[in-house]
Design a protein around this motif. Structure first.
Motif, PDB file in Angstrom:
ATOM      1  N   SER A   1     -55.618  17.091 -44.277  1.00 44.83           N
ATOM      2  CA  SER A   1     -55.076  17.669 -45.514  1.00 44.83           C
ATOM      3  C   SER A   1     -55.600  19.077 -45.801  1.00 44.83           C
ATOM      4  O   SER A   1     -55.217  19.675 -46.815  1.00 44.83           O
ATOM      5  CB  SER A   1     -55.410  16.757 -46.698  1.00 44.83           C
ATOM      6  N   ASP A   2     -56.452  19.625 -44.924  1.00 45.41           N
ATOM      7  CA  ASP A   2     -57.119  20.896 -45.203  1.00 45.41           C
ATOM      8  C   ASP A   2     -56.253  22.060 -44.720  1.00 45.41           C
ATOM      9  O   ASP A   2     -56.092  22.275 -43.512  1.00 45.41           O
ATOM     10  CB  ASP A   2     -58.486  20.929 -44.513  1.00 45.41           C
ATOM     11  N   GLY A   3     -55.722  22.818 -45.636  1.00 43.94           N
ATOM     12  CA  GLY A   3     -54.849  23.927 -45.298  1.00 43.94           C
ATOM     13  C   GLY A   3     -55.557  25.122 -44.693  1.00 43.94           C
ATOM     14  O   GLY A   3     -54.896  26.091 -44.287  1.00 43.94           O
ATOM     15  N   ARG A   4     -56.882  25.077 -44.608  1.00 41.38           N
ATOM     16  CA  ARG A   4     -57.620  26.193 -44.002  1.00 41.38           C
ATOM     17  C   ARG A   4     -57.621  26.144 -42.485  1.00 41.38           C
ATOM     18  O   ARG A   4     -58.027  27.110 -41.826  1.00 41.38           O
ATOM     19  CB  ARG A   4     -59.063  26.201 -44.508  1.00 41.38           C
ATOM     20  N   VAL A   5     -57.169  25.016 -41.918  1.00 44.49           N
ATOM     21  CA  VAL A   5     -57.238  24.826 -40.473  1.00 44.49           C
ATOM     22  C   VAL A   5     -55.937  24.219 -39.959  1.00 44.49           C
ATOM     23  O   VAL A   5     -55.137  23.676 -40.720  1.00 44.49           O
ATOM     24  CB  VAL A   5     -58.404  23.876 -40.090  1.00 44.49           C
ATOM     25  N   GLU A   6     -55.750  24.326 -38.654  1.00 46.04           N
ATOM     26  CA  GLU A   6     -54.795  23.461 -37.961  1.00 46.04           C
ATOM     27  C   GLU A   6     -55.616  22.576 -37.039  1.00 46.04           C
ATOM     28  O   GLU A   6     -56.604  23.030 -36.451  1.00 46.04           O
ATOM     29  CB  GLU A   6     -53.755  24.260 -37.189  1.00 46.04           C
ATOM     30  N   ALA A   7     -55.237  21.310 -36.947  1.00 41.82           N
ATOM     31  CA  ALA A   7     -56.119  20.358 -36.272  1.00 41.82           C
ATOM     32  C   ALA A   7     -55.322  19.350 -35.458  1.00 41.82           C
ATOM     33  O   ALA A   7     -54.165  19.025 -35.776  1.00 41.82           O
ATOM     34  CB  ALA A   7     -56.989  19.633 -37.293  1.00 41.82           C
ATOM     35  N   LEU A   8     -55.986  18.849 -34.416  1.00 38.06           N
ATOM     36  CA  LEU A   8     -55.459  17.799 -33.560  1.00 38.06           C
ATOM     37  C   LEU A   8     -56.515  16.715 -33.406  1.00 38.06           C
ATOM     38  O   LEU A   8     -57.694  17.024 -33.231  1.00 38.06           O
ATOM     39  CB  LEU A   8     -55.135  18.335 -32.160  1.00 38.06           C
ATOM     40  N   LEU A   9     -56.105  15.460 -33.455  1.00 39.93           N
ATOM     41  CA  LEU A   9     -56.985  14.337 -33.131  1.00 39.93           C
ATOM     42  C   LEU A   9     -56.561  13.834 -31.762  1.00 39.93           C
ATOM     43  O   LEU A   9     -55.440  13.365 -31.589  1.00 39.93           O
ATOM     44  CB  LEU A   9     -56.878  13.235 -34.183  1.00 39.93           C
ATOM     45  N   LEU A  10     -57.465  13.947 -30.795  1.00 35.61           N
ATOM     46  CA  LEU A  10     -57.155  13.630 -29.404  1.00 35.61           C
ATOM     47  C   LEU A  10     -57.859  12.352 -28.960  1.00 35.61           C
ATOM     48  O   LEU A  10     -58.950  12.036 -29.444  1.00 35.61           O
ATOM     49  CB  LEU A  10     -57.594  14.786 -28.494  1.00 35.61           C
ATOM     50  N   THR A  11     -57.249  11.658 -28.010  1.00 33.36           N
ATOM     51  CA  THR A  11     -57.840  10.435 -27.477  1.00 33.36           C
ATOM     52  C   THR A  11     -58.754  10.762 -26.303  1.00 33.36           C
ATOM     53  O   THR A  11     -58.619  10.245 -25.194  1.00 33.36           O
ATOM     54  CB  THR A  11     -56.745   9.444 -27.046  1.00 33.36           C
ATOM     55  N   VAL A  12     -59.718  11.633 -26.556  1.00 28.12           N
ATOM     56  CA  VAL A  12     -60.753  11.975 -25.574  1.00 28.12           C
ATOM     57  C   VAL A  12     -61.996  11.164 -25.914  1.00 28.12           C
ATOM     58  O   VAL A  12     -62.460  11.187 -27.060  1.00 28.12           O
ATOM     59  CB  VAL A  12     -61.084  13.482 -25.619  1.00 28.12           C
ATOM     60  N   ALA A  13     -62.509  10.416 -24.933  1.00 26.03           N
ATOM     61  CA  ALA A  13     -63.692   9.575 -25.158  1.00 26.03           C
ATOM     62  C   ALA A  13     -63.460   8.692 -26.392  1.00 26.03           C
ATOM     63  O   ALA A  13     -62.483   7.949 -26.451  1.00 26.03           O
ATOM     64  CB  ALA A  13     -64.940  10.434 -25.264  1.00 26.03           C
ATOM     65  N   ASP A  14     -64.312   8.805 -27.409  1.00 27.45           N
ATOM     66  CA  ASP A  14     -64.190   7.971 -28.617  1.00 27.45           C
ATOM     67  C   ASP A  14     -63.401   8.681 -29.714  1.00 27.45           C
ATOM     68  O   ASP A  14     -63.543   8.380 -30.885  1.00 27.45           O
ATOM     69  CB  ASP A  14     -65.602   7.621 -29.117  1.00 27.45           C
ATOM     70  N   GLY A  15     -62.537   9.597 -29.310  1.00 27.78           N
ATOM     71  CA  GLY A  15     -61.762  10.388 -30.264  1.00 27.78           C
ATOM     72  C   GLY A  15     -62.423  11.727 -30.491  1.00 27.78           C
ATOM     73  O   GLY A  15     -63.610  11.791 -30.819  1.00 27.78           O
ATOM     74  N   LEU A  16     -61.676  12.800 -30.286  1.00 28.04           N
ATOM     75  CA  LEU A  16     -62.199  14.143 -30.469  1.00 28.04           C
ATOM     76  C   LEU A  16     -61.203  14.937 -31.296  1.00 28.04           C
ATOM     77  O   LEU A  16     -60.035  15.060 -30.913  1.00 28.04           O
ATOM     78  CB  LEU A  16     -62.425  14.834 -29.129  1.00 28.04           C
ATOM     79  N   THR A  17     -61.643  15.446 -32.420  1.00 27.20           N
ATOM     80  CA  THR A  17     -60.809  16.291 -33.272  1.00 27.20           C
ATOM     81  C   THR A  17     -61.140  17.759 -32.996  1.00 27.20           C
ATOM     82  O   THR A  17     -62.312  18.136 -32.953  1.00 27.20           O
ATOM     83  CB  THR A  17     -61.039  15.982 -34.761  1.00 27.20           C
ATOM     84  N   LEU A  18     -60.094  18.543 -32.761  1.00 26.13           N
ATOM     85  CA  LEU A  18     -60.237  19.984 -32.610  1.00 26.13           C
ATOM     86  C   LEU A  18     -59.532  20.650 -33.773  1.00 26.13           C
ATOM     87  O   LEU A  18     -58.342  20.393 -34.011  1.00 26.13           O
ATOM     88  CB  LEU A  18     -59.620  20.466 -31.295  1.00 26.13           C
ATOM     89  N   ALA A  19     -60.243  21.481 -34.504  1.00 26.88           N
ATOM     90  CA  ALA A  19     -59.687  22.183 -35.664  1.00 26.88           C
ATOM     91  C   ALA A  19     -59.920  23.673 -35.500  1.00 26.88           C
ATOM     92  O   ALA A  19     -61.035  24.102 -35.196  1.00 26.88           O
ATOM     93  CB  ALA A  19     -60.336  21.689 -36.948  1.00 26.88           C
ATOM     94  N   ARG A  20     -58.860  24.462 -35.695  1.00 19.97           N
ATOM     95  CA  ARG A  20     -58.949  25.917 -35.571  1.00 19.97           C
ATOM     96  C   ARG A  20     -58.839  26.548 -36.959  1.00 19.97           C
ATOM     97  O   ARG A  20     -57.907  26.254 -37.698  1.00 19.97           O
ATOM     98  CB  ARG A  20     -57.827  26.454 -34.678  1.00 19.97           C
ATOM     99  N   ARG A  21     -59.788  27.401 -37.268  1.00 23.00           N
ATOM    100  CA  ARG A  21     -59.787  28.079 -38.561  1.00 23.00           C
ATOM    101  C   ARG A  21     -58.660  29.092 -38.623  1.00 23.00           C
ATOM    102  O   ARG A  21     -58.541  29.948 -37.738  1.00 23.00           O
ATOM    103  CB  ARG A  21     -61.139  28.789 -38.773  1.00 23.00           C
ATOM    104  N   LEU A  22     -57.837  29.013 -39.654  1.00 27.34           N
ATOM    105  CA  LEU A  22     -56.716  29.934 -39.818  1.00 27.34           C
ATOM    106  C   LEU A  22     -57.178  31.238 -40.445  1.00 27.34           C
ATOM    107  O   LEU A  22     -58.270  31.327 -41.000  1.00 27.34           O
ATOM    108  CB  LEU A  22     -55.640  29.270 -40.684  1.00 27.34           C
TER     109      LEU A  22
END
Length: 219
Positions: free
Chosen positions: A198-219
């Motif tokens: 829900s954070d409009g400051r970033v764009e983010a992906l939740l990936l099925t890497v290992a136990d779950g890895l979220t990558l978020a890029r600051r806009l």
């Protein structure tokens, strides 16, 4: 219900994945084995083998010079990132355990990157709040107490430079994030995932890497 394309990750398939990723170097391999031998079940806190090369890849991809790690344990992830940093790059590593990070210090020294790592033994929230507030961080790896993720997030995002990346580990939390009545760490990760989404400051992906890895890029 959407259908997954993910194959079952058998031991044979996992070995195949590792065989086709950059191999760990001798210091990394030794650190993995020392952690397993000394710390028993606690060794599960170490990031997955494939995450070391991934974090190094992210350092190089972003051209990171200023990295923050929240949760260092025995130093495998910090070692991987520090090795990928340029000589003038710096990694601030946050942890509360002298015992665990003593192993990390030995590995960083052996790999010749100890001068790139600024280890701060203190509650991570205190360390983060003391950091400069302007945007300056290029990359973050978040892998600490799950109930603290949202608080860490709120301190980190304003300090990220535009285009900076936050990588957060364990965001599927052993598959328990879909429990109908989550408690404890599971509830902490659920709250974190909802906050990121829900954070409009970033764009983010939740990936099925290992136990779950979220990558978020600051806009």
């Amino acid at each position: 219900m959407p259908e997954t394309k993910n194959p079952q990750l058998t031991p044979e398939l996992y070995a195949y994945v590792l065989d086709h990723n950059p191999p760990l170097d001798p210091v990394q391999e030794e650190l993995v084995e020392i952690t397993r031998a000394r710390f028993g079940t606690a060794a599960a806190m170490q990031s997955a083998r494939e995450q070391g090369p991934l974090l190094a890849f992210l350092v190089r991809l972003t051209g990171a010079r200023q990295v923050v790690e929240v949760g260092t344990f025995t130093g495998f992830s910090a070692l991987s990132m520090a090795q990928a940093l340029p000589a003038d790059g710096r990694l601030i590593a946050c942890d509360i355990s002298e015992e665990w990070t003593a192993v990390a210090r030995e590995a960083w020294a052996k790999a010749g990157v100890a001068d790139r790592v600024d280890l701060r033994i203190a509650p991570a929230l205190d360390t983060l709040r003391a950091l400069p507030r302007e945007p300056w961080i290029d990359l973050v790896y978040l892998d600490a107490d799950k109930g603290g993720y949202v608080d860490y997030w709120e301190e980190l995002v304003p300090r990220m430079r535009p285009g900076g990346i936050i990588a957060a580990d364990n965001t599927l939390f052993h598959g328990r994030v879909v429990d109908p009545r989550p408690t404890g760490d599971t509830a902490g990760i659920r709250a974190f995932n909802d906050r990121v989404a829900s954070d409009g400051r970033v764009e983010a992906l939740l990936l099925t890497v290992a136990d779950g890895l979220t990558l978020a890029r600051r806009l």
